[in-house]
Design a protein around this motif. Structure first.
Motif, PDB file in Angstrom:
ATOM      1  N   LEU A   4       3.069  -1.547  -6.018  1.00 60.40           N
ATOM      2  CA  LEU A   4       2.616  -0.452  -5.161  1.00 60.40           C
ATOM      3  C   LEU A   4       1.214  -0.039  -5.584  1.00 60.40           C
ATOM      4  N   GLY A   5       0.369   0.285  -4.615  1.00 63.84           N
ATOM      5  CA  GLY A   5      -0.955   0.783  -4.959  1.00 63.84           C
ATOM      6  C   GLY A   5      -1.953   0.607  -3.842  1.00 63.84           C
ATOM      7  N   HIS A   6      -3.195   0.902  -4.155  1.00 65.49           N
ATOM      8  CA  HIS A   6      -4.310   0.675  -3.242  1.00 65.49           C
ATOM      9  C   HIS A   6      -4.734  -0.774  -3.432  1.00 65.49           C
ATOM     10  N   PRO A   7      -4.810  -1.578  -2.364  1.00 66.26           N
ATOM     11  CA  PRO A   7      -5.022  -3.019  -2.528  1.00 66.26           C
ATOM     12  C   PRO A   7      -6.201  -3.408  -3.429  1.00 66.26           C
ATOM     13  N   ALA A   8      -7.397  -2.977  -3.128  1.00 70.68           N
ATOM     14  CA  ALA A   8      -8.559  -3.430  -3.897  1.00 70.68           C
ATOM     15  C   ALA A   8      -8.459  -3.011  -5.357  1.00 70.68           C
TER      16      ALA A   8
ATOM     17  N   GLU B 290       0.832  -1.203   0.000  1.00 63.88           N
ATOM     18  CA  GLU B 290       0.000   0.000   0.000  1.00 63.88           C
ATOM     19  C   GLU B 290       0.866   1.253   0.000  1.00 63.88           C
ATOM     20  N   THR B 291       0.504   2.182  -0.877  1.00 71.99           N
ATOM     21  CA  THR B 291       1.256   3.428  -0.973  1.00 71.99           C
ATOM     22  C   THR B 291       0.973   4.315   0.237  1.00 71.99           C
ATOM     23  N   VAL B 292       1.981   5.065   0.618  1.00 74.17           N
ATOM     24  CA  VAL B 292       1.861   5.992   1.736  1.00 74.17           C
ATOM     25  C   VAL B 292       1.170   7.252   1.231  1.00 74.17           C
ATOM     26  N   PRO B 293       0.218   7.791   1.989  1.00 69.05           N
ATOM     27  CA  PRO B 293      -0.431   9.028   1.546  1.00 69.05           C
ATOM     28  C   PRO B 293       0.592  10.137   1.295  1.00 69.05           C
ATOM     29  N   ALA B 294       0.296  10.965   0.311  1.00 68.85           N
ATOM     30  CA  ALA B 294       1.227  12.008  -0.126  1.00 68.85           C
ATOM     31  C   ALA B 294       1.662  12.921   1.022  1.00 68.85           C
TER      32      ALA B 294
ATOM     33  N   ALA C  26      13.920   8.920   0.703  1.00 68.56           N
ATOM     34  CA  ALA C  26      13.636   8.809  -0.731  1.00 68.56           C
ATOM     35  C   ALA C  26      13.776   7.358  -1.196  1.00 68.56           C
ATOM     36  N   GLY C  27      12.777   6.884  -1.919  1.00 67.92           N
ATOM     37  CA  GLY C  27      12.827   5.534  -2.472  1.00 67.92           C
ATOM     38  C   GLY C  27      12.423   4.419  -1.516  1.00 67.92           C
ATOM     39  N   ARG C  28      11.944   4.750  -0.301  1.00 68.47           N
ATOM     40  CA  ARG C  28      11.607   3.728   0.693  1.00 68.47           C
ATOM     41  C   ARG C  28      10.474   2.824   0.208  1.00 68.47           C
ATOM     42  N   GLU C  29       9.440   3.390  -0.378  1.00 67.49           N
ATOM     43  CA  GLU C  29       8.322   2.560  -0.849  1.00 67.49           C
ATOM     44  C   GLU C  29       8.789   1.552  -1.892  1.00 67.49           C
ATOM     45  N   GLU C  30       9.571   2.013  -2.839  1.00 72.20           N
ATOM     46  CA  GLU C  30      10.068   1.121  -3.892  1.00 72.20           C
ATOM     47  C   GLU C  30      11.003   0.067  -3.308  1.00 72.20           C
ATOM     48  N   ALA C  31      11.806   0.435  -2.339  1.00 65.70           N
ATOM     49  CA  ALA C  31      12.702  -0.535  -1.689  1.00 65.70           C
ATOM     50  C   ALA C  31      11.887  -1.613  -0.965  1.00 65.70           C
ATOM     51  N   ASN C  32      10.818  -1.205  -0.305  1.00 67.69           N
ATOM     52  CA  ASN C  32       9.937  -2.171   0.368  1.00 67.69           C
ATOM     53  C   ASN C  32       9.306  -3.115  -0.650  1.00 67.69           C
ATOM     54  N   ARG C  33       8.848  -2.559  -1.772  1.00 66.09           N
ATOM     55  CA  ARG C  33       8.232  -3.384  -2.805  1.00 66.09           C
ATOM     56  C   ARG C  33       9.227  -4.399  -3.353  1.00 66.09           C
TER      57      ARG C  33
END
Length: 135
Positions: free
Chosen positions: A83-87, A41-45, A53-60
């Protein structure tokens, strides 16, 4: 029988993984394929400036590597971590890749689900293919 089955798993999938894959294998026809998907799940803006920087992509990438290692040597299973909203991500990927069945686990609905709805409930309501829900 289905030929292209999507099995969404939460990053902390635990025991539900075996049950979901067992059901998917029983529903799969000869020559079928299973895609195991984890949506990070993406972190809200408004919170992204608190992350490096790049933490979400590193987690993915880390989750994708763990999935690949977990299912290595299982030719009928492909893995994906996005990355994204699950549903919405599950629905988009199922339609884009031509999945004919989604096998998804669900929890017992609680009060919060009356207001927001669970991922499984949203997938059931909007999927363009068959959905098998596990409890």
């Amino acid at each position: 029988m289905y030929t292209n089955i999507l099995v969404p798993l939460a990053p902390d999938h635990g025991a539900v993984k075996d049950k979901s894959l067992d059901v998917a294998r029983k529903l799969m026809g000869p020559g079928g394929r299973i895609t195991v998907l984890t949506v990070v799940e993406t972190v809200p803006a408004y919170l992204t400036h608190y992350l490096e920087a790049g933490r979400e992509e590193a987690n993915r990438r880390q989750i994708a590597q763990e999935l690949a290692a977990e299912f290595a040597g299982t030719p009928e299973i492909a893995v994906a971590a996005v990355l994204g909203h699950p549903a919405q991500t599950i629905l988009d990927l199922a339609e884009r890749d031509g999945h004919d069945c989604i096998v998804i686990a669900s929890h017992k609905p609680g009060l919060q689900d009356l207001f927001l709805g669970s991922t499984a409930a949203r997938v059931v309501r909007h999927a363009q293919c068959g959905v098998h829900v596990l409890r």
